[in-house]
Write an enzyme that holds these catalytic residues in place. Structure first.
Site, PDB file in Angstrom:
ATOM      1  N   LYS A 112      -4.634  71.059  64.872  1.00 33.75           N
ATOM      2  CA  LYS A 112      -3.405  70.350  65.194  1.00 33.75           C
ATOM      3  C   LYS A 112      -2.310  71.381  64.922  1.00 33.75           C
ATOM      4  CE  LYS A 112      -0.556  66.416  63.807  1.00 33.75           C
ATOM      5  NZ  LYS A 112      -0.427  65.289  62.863  1.00 33.75           N
ATOM      6  N   THR A 130       0.791  71.460  64.386  1.00 28.23           N
ATOM      7  CA  THR A 130       1.822  71.250  63.361  1.00 28.23           C
ATOM      8  C   THR A 130       1.246  71.246  61.945  1.00 28.23           C
ATOM      9  OG1 THR A 130       1.609  68.858  63.601  1.00 28.23           O
ATOM     10  CG2 THR A 130       3.325  69.952  64.919  1.00 28.23           C
ATOM     11  N   CYS A 131      -0.055  71.385  61.816  1.00 28.34           N
ATOM     12  CA  CYS A 131      -0.727  71.332  60.517  1.00 28.34           C
ATOM     13  C   CYS A 131      -0.563  72.655  59.758  1.00 28.34           C
ATOM     14  CB  CYS A 131      -2.211  71.033  60.747  1.00 28.34           C
ATOM     15  SG  CYS A 131      -3.260  71.260  59.312  1.00 28.34           S
ATOM     16  N   THR A 132      -0.148  72.567  58.513  1.00 30.94           N
ATOM     17  CA  THR A 132       0.050  73.754  57.673  1.00 30.94           C
ATOM     18  C   THR A 132      -1.239  74.538  57.516  1.00 30.94           C
ATOM     19  OG1 THR A 132       1.814  72.646  56.475  1.00 30.94           O
ATOM     20  CG2 THR A 132       0.824  74.553  55.407  1.00 30.94           C
ATOM     21  N   ARG A 146      -2.040  76.456  60.650  1.00 29.42           N
ATOM     22  CA  ARG A 146      -1.198  77.653  60.782  1.00 29.42           C
ATOM     23  C   ARG A 146      -1.676  78.747  59.831  1.00 29.42           C
ATOM     24  NH1 ARG A 146       3.160  73.756  61.142  1.00 29.42           N
ATOM     25  NH2 ARG A 146       3.799  74.333  59.041  1.00 29.42           N
TER      26      ARG A 146
END
Length: 117
Positions: A10, A12-14, A17
């Site tokens: 996903k 937007t997932c930290t 990233r």
């Protein structure tokens, strides 16, 4: 190992990233699949779970509101039913999932992926 590395994520997932940065810093070529835009099929999710050597319940994100809404903590569901719910509600999936050949790992913590490199 020459198998392609695929990261199911996903964007937007930290943790996703972090995985992206981790692999890039090591010069690893990989393909990313945003499973919100390209949903994972029941067949593929079943295959990933098998490759990870875990039970479907082990892949559930218990902190997600949908987990509580569906009453999954108390629900006695089959593996197939849990997989169907994760396909229907991708927020239920732990992430990122990293696949290479006949193996896959959960990228939490990021170092888990080292065994695939």
């Amino acid at each position: 190992m020459k198998d392609t590395i695929t990261v199911y994520e996903k964007t937007t997932c930290t943790k996703c990233r972090e995985m992206d940065r981790f692999l890039r810093e090591r010069g690893v070529d990989f393909k990313k699949v945003n499973y919100y835009l390209e949903p994972v099929s029941k067949k593929k999710l079943t295959e990933l779970i098998r490759k990870m050597g875990i039970k479907p319940r082990d892949l559930l994100r218990k902190s997600e509101p949908i987990y509580r809404e569906l009453g999954l903590a108390k629900a006695e569901l089959s593996d197939a039913e849990l997989i169907s719910l994760m396909v229907e509600h991708p927020d239920l999936l732990q992430r990122p999932i990293i696949e290479r050949g006949d193996r896959a790992v959960l990228g939490r913590p990021t170092e888990n992926v080292e065994e695939l490199l």
